[in-house]
Design a protein around this motif. Sequence first.
Motif, mmCIF file in Angstrom:
data_model
loop_
_atom_site.group_PDB
_atom_site.id
_atom_site.type_symbol
_atom_site.label_atom_id
_atom_site.label_comp_id
_atom_site.label_asym_id
_atom_site.label_seq_id
_atom_site.Cartn_x
_atom_site.Cartn_y
_atom_site.Cartn_z
ATOM 1 N N LYS A 102 0.824 -1.209 0.000
ATOM 2 C CA LYS A 102 0.000 0.000 0.000
ATOM 3 C C LYS A 102 0.860 1.263 0.000
ATOM 4 C CE LYS A 102 -3.860 -2.379 2.178
ATOM 5 N NZ LYS A 102 -4.561 -2.687 3.446
ATOM 6 N N LEU A 103 1.972 1.232 0.726
ATOM 7 C CA LEU A 103 2.889 2.373 0.686
ATOM 8 C C LEU A 103 3.420 2.601 -0.718
ATOM 9 C CD1 LEU A 103 5.181 2.099 3.862
ATOM 10 C CD2 LEU A 103 3.399 3.792 3.432
ATOM 11 N N VAL A 115 6.165 8.552 1.387
ATOM 12 C CA VAL A 115 4.817 8.230 1.867
ATOM 13 C C VAL A 115 4.915 7.864 3.337
ATOM 14 C CG1 VAL A 115 2.764 6.808 1.563
ATOM 15 C CG2 VAL A 115 4.199 7.338 -0.413
ATOM 16 N N LEU A 116 4.024 8.432 4.137
ATOM 17 C CA LEU A 116 3.909 8.077 5.545
ATOM 18 C C LEU A 116 2.562 7.419 5.781
ATOM 19 C CD1 LEU A 116 6.263 10.150 5.675
ATOM 20 C CD2 LEU A 116 5.312 10.946 7.846
ATOM 21 N N GLY A 117 2.536 6.497 6.738
ATOM 22 C CA GLY A 117 1.298 5.830 7.102
ATOM 23 C C GLY A 117 1.072 5.864 8.595
ATOM 24 N N PRO A 118 -0.124 5.496 9.036
ATOM 25 C CA PRO A 118 -0.458 5.566 10.465
ATOM 26 C C PRO A 118 0.176 4.452 11.287
ATOM 27 C CG PRO A 118 -2.320 4.748 9.199
ATOM 28 C CD PRO A 118 -1.269 5.108 8.200
ATOM 29 N N LEU A 153 5.028 15.563 10.343
ATOM 30 C CA LEU A 153 5.993 14.626 9.784
ATOM 31 C C LEU A 153 6.652 13.818 10.903
ATOM 32 C CD1 LEU A 153 7.671 17.043 7.224
ATOM 33 C CD2 LEU A 153 6.186 15.107 6.645
ATOM 34 N N ARG A 154 6.624 12.505 10.771
ATOM 35 C CA ARG A 154 7.251 11.634 11.768
ATOM 36 C C ARG A 154 7.567 10.278 11.139
ATOM 37 N NH1 ARG A 154 3.639 8.000 14.323
ATOM 38 N NH2 ARG A 154 4.928 7.998 16.192
ATOM 39 N N PHE A 155 8.443 9.514 11.802
ATOM 40 C CA PHE A 155 8.819 8.195 11.299
ATOM 41 C C PHE A 155 7.975 7.111 11.952
ATOM 42 C CE2 PHE A 155 12.980 7.417 8.960
ATOM 43 C CZ PHE A 155 12.843 8.552 8.177
ATOM 44 N N ASP A 201 -3.453 6.374 4.280
ATOM 45 C CA ASP A 201 -4.160 5.993 5.499
ATOM 46 C C ASP A 201 -4.412 4.492 5.583
ATOM 47 O OD1 ASP A 201 -5.231 7.280 7.881
ATOM 48 O OD2 ASP A 201 -7.171 6.459 7.256
ATOM 49 N N GLU A 202 -4.272 3.777 4.466
ATOM 50 C CA GLU A 202 -4.504 2.329 4.472
ATOM 51 C C GLU A 202 -3.259 1.536 4.864
ATOM 52 O OE1 GLU A 202 -7.323 4.531 2.318
ATOM 53 O OE2 GLU A 202 -5.221 4.265 1.705
#
Length: 306
Positions: A102-103, A115-118, A153-155, A201-202
């Motif tokens: 998904k990323l 791309v960042l995700g939750p 922004l975060r890892f 978000d997925e």
Amino acid sequence: MNISLCIATYRRPERLGALLGDLVKQQQLPKEVVVVDNDAAGSARAVVKRRRELGAPFPIHYDIQPVKNISLTRNRTVALANGGWIAFIDDDERAPPGWLKKLSETATRCNADGVLGPVEPIVPANAPDWIRHGHFYEWARLKTGAVIPLNKLRFGNVLLRGALLRATPMPFDPNYGLTGGEDGDLLGRLVQQGARIVWCDEAVVHEPVEDARLSLHWLLLRALRGGQDFARHKLTGSFGQMTAAGRVRLFLRALLQSVLAAGLAFLSWPLGRHRAVYWLLKASANLGKMSIFLGWHYHEYGGKVT
């Protein structure tokens, strides 16, 4: 997409083993996995060896970075990674099978540089009621494809073009190596240089909350450090140039907000401890912002203030 998956680890052998087990089940497999151990004793070596013995559809590279410094450890993972894209996941997280796919799909569809995700927290059933009601470990989420604001922004769950990270010998600033905040600093600088970083978000990963973090003390220190991170990023230009007037406004706003938050914590206590703690954390974060002007730093990875 040619992806190197990087993991910086420190004395979490059981959680690292579970994560490596998740990675071999990914619908889109990485080209390689890079594990760099920040424990000079090499406590993760046996975990990586065991995973290799059980079998993995990709090579797993292992190295030790002995100096206690999260930035140096992350930099070593980048140095060992060969992929055109580099993904990062924390050693205490769990990755569902569709995570990496998904990323990468979002990066391609949105023509993004990152791309960042939750990261969804898993709060244990034995947590106090006020912690379970407070949602203190959750982060704001965005619509898939949205460009991420600088202060979000975060890892912990990120995919970046490898060329962006290889443009400098030390992409993660070692000055953040004991305090944390190296992730927001790097991502902020990349955005200032023109990188397009979006949200997916997925692409969810899960983070079981450790018992040691189920306390007001830990939450207050994490909020303090978050405020310090924000102020440092603002003052060093990671979020854009800061004028002298801007510095004054930052300090005065933090002072006002800390006083207001402390008052609201007192007033909201009868409505529930979780409501009061919410405002206490706001006060702590703003105290963290002000403390940077005084030269104080909380070393989350060193357990002290200097």
